[in-house]
Scaffold this motif. Sequence first.
Motif, mmCIF file in Angstrom:
data_model
loop_
_atom_site.group_PDB
_atom_site.id
_atom_site.type_symbol
_atom_site.label_atom_id
_atom_site.label_comp_id
_atom_site.label_asym_id
_atom_site.label_seq_id
_atom_site.Cartn_x
_atom_site.Cartn_y
_atom_site.Cartn_z
ATOM 1 N N ALA A 117 13.865 -132.079 -75.660
ATOM 2 C CA ALA A 117 14.010 -133.278 -76.484
ATOM 3 C C ALA A 117 12.925 -133.333 -77.560
ATOM 4 O O ALA A 117 13.202 -133.616 -78.734
ATOM 5 C CB ALA A 117 13.965 -134.527 -75.614
ATOM 6 N N ALA B 270 16.442 -144.459 -72.122
ATOM 7 C CA ALA B 270 17.293 -143.281 -71.953
ATOM 8 C C ALA B 270 17.511 -143.005 -70.468
ATOM 9 O O ALA B 270 16.555 -142.883 -69.697
ATOM 10 C CB ALA B 270 16.666 -142.071 -72.633
ATOM 11 N N ALA C 266 17.376 -136.729 -75.732
ATOM 12 C CA ALA C 266 17.407 -135.823 -76.877
ATOM 13 C C ALA C 266 17.790 -136.554 -78.159
ATOM 14 O O ALA C 266 17.246 -136.286 -79.237
ATOM 15 C CB ALA C 266 18.377 -134.677 -76.603
ATOM 16 N N LEU C 267 18.727 -137.509 -78.057
ATOM 17 C CA LEU C 267 19.165 -138.242 -79.238
ATOM 18 C C LEU C 267 18.118 -139.248 -79.719
ATOM 19 O O LEU C 267 17.959 -139.449 -80.929
ATOM 20 C CB LEU C 267 20.487 -138.963 -78.949
ATOM 21 N N THR D 200 19.793 -140.468 -69.415
ATOM 22 C CA THR D 200 20.188 -139.067 -69.256
ATOM 23 C C THR D 200 19.378 -138.209 -70.217
ATOM 24 O O THR D 200 18.794 -138.715 -71.184
ATOM 25 C CB THR D 200 21.687 -138.864 -69.554
ATOM 26 N N SER D 201 19.362 -136.903 -69.951
ATOM 27 C CA SER D 201 18.623 -135.998 -70.827
ATOM 28 C C SER D 201 19.257 -135.962 -72.220
ATOM 29 O O SER D 201 18.557 -135.763 -73.219
ATOM 30 C CB SER D 201 18.579 -134.596 -70.218
ATOM 31 N N MET D 202 20.580 -136.174 -72.323
ATOM 32 C CA MET D 202 21.228 -136.219 -73.627
ATOM 33 C C MET D 202 20.757 -137.431 -74.428
ATOM 34 O O MET D 202 20.491 -137.341 -75.632
ATOM 35 C CB MET D 202 22.751 -136.260 -73.462
ATOM 36 N N GLN D 203 20.661 -138.591 -73.783
ATOM 37 C CA GLN D 203 20.163 -139.782 -74.453
ATOM 38 C C GLN D 203 18.710 -139.603 -74.886
ATOM 39 O O GLN D 203 18.307 -140.073 -75.952
ATOM 40 C CB GLN D 203 20.297 -140.997 -73.531
ATOM 41 N N TRP E 227 9.508 -126.186 -76.943
ATOM 42 C CA TRP E 227 10.597 -125.758 -76.054
ATOM 43 C C TRP E 227 10.202 -124.546 -75.219
ATOM 44 O O TRP E 227 10.431 -124.510 -74.009
ATOM 45 C CB TRP E 227 11.844 -125.444 -76.877
ATOM 46 N N TRP F 61 14.165 -135.079 -63.768
ATOM 47 C CA TRP F 61 14.436 -133.975 -64.671
ATOM 48 C C TRP F 61 13.385 -132.882 -64.498
ATOM 49 O O TRP F 61 12.306 -133.113 -63.947
ATOM 50 C CB TRP F 61 14.409 -134.443 -66.134
ATOM 51 N N ALA G 164 13.756 -130.202 -69.776
ATOM 52 C CA ALA G 164 14.579 -131.269 -70.353
ATOM 53 C C ALA G 164 13.760 -132.122 -71.321
ATOM 54 O O ALA G 164 14.206 -132.431 -72.438
ATOM 55 C CB ALA G 164 15.162 -132.141 -69.246
#
Length: 399
Positions: free
Chosen positions: A50, A95, A102-103, A97-100, A355, A42, A46
């Motif tokens: 998160a 995690a 973030a969650l 992925t970057s989505m995982q 960020w 990443w 990314a």
Amino acid sequence: MNKVLHSPLAAVLCGGTIVGLALGMRHVQGLFMLPMIGTHGWGREAFALAIALQNLAWGLAQPFTGMIADRWGARRVLAGGCLLYAAGLYLMAHAATSMQLALSAGLLVGVALSGTTFGVVYGAISRIVPPQRRSWALGMAGAVGGVGQFAMVPATQQLIGALGWAAALTAFALLLALALPLVWPLDDRQAPVPDRHSQPMGSAIREALSHRGFWLLNLGFLACGFQLAFIAGHFPAFLLDRGLPAQTGVAALAIIALANVAGTYACGQLGGLYRRKYLLAGLYLVRSGAMLAFALLPVSTASVYAFSFVMGLTWLGTVPLTNGLVSQVFGVQYLATLFGFVFVGHQLGGFLGMWLGGAVFDATRSYDVMWLLSVLVGLAAAALHWPIDDRAVARLQAA
């Protein structure tokens, strides 16, 4: 034995330890960035996004966890926060992925922080400890938390080196789950609060939101979140970019955490002697001056350590002062709730600091713009705190 467990000292020590574990894990997140993005391929943005979402989730959840703590007691909120924190760290370690990311690191850990840090802990301590000892108690709890933050830095370095970053996160998840017994002394439901039944919660929130100083405090606290999130999240990577070894970044975070012990305790004590709004303005001026000097001078090991020490002295000293100012003006009945609203500003700043740090670096391959922004928001915060009306509201004056 039961009397000892429910003493003010036990509440201060256990509350400070919980804060130290929760904030200590947050303090070392920058040490996980490069190994984690190296494993997954990443970019820095990314990971930064998160953690920025973590700051935002923490801030937005804080008023609601504060309301729950004020209505049903801090102990339940702290227990749930520890378990949620453990789940977030475990899922962060796995995690893919970057989505995982973030969650888990973002949403779950962010909400967990709202239930395990100073918003809830300081509110409980402010009700448990007598008013004449409140400044000492907040300063001492912050100092204990600072020791925990300091201990997490070498512990993280050792665990990542010995087990890898994923196993280190799993180990910390287990540690947060094992911290559950520490919530027991923080039972603030039986605390003798004079104004406990004097005002409905909705009325207290409206009273605060109509107070000009409450909004100035909120806006000023944004600078604190911006500066701390940027440094905690990006400073180790910044030093590596400047050619310094990884150990320098670890040492810098350790110095910040160690100096924070003395700084937080001193700020808590000074808050009982001098007007808190002037102390807060002074802290932001010192921070801005230190950042400007560090950005303009050549980067060396000596300058890194000197800068880290000064930043550490002012690191979380803003929290007992801000919390104390809220209780001074509005009372302690709904302190966790009202501090939660003030903390939204802090975490909006944290979101932007984390960020933007990643976004600016990926766009310019430099953090120069971020250093300048950090100085400017600090100067703005000093100016915002100066005119705050720190007198108790008319309702408390009449009482």
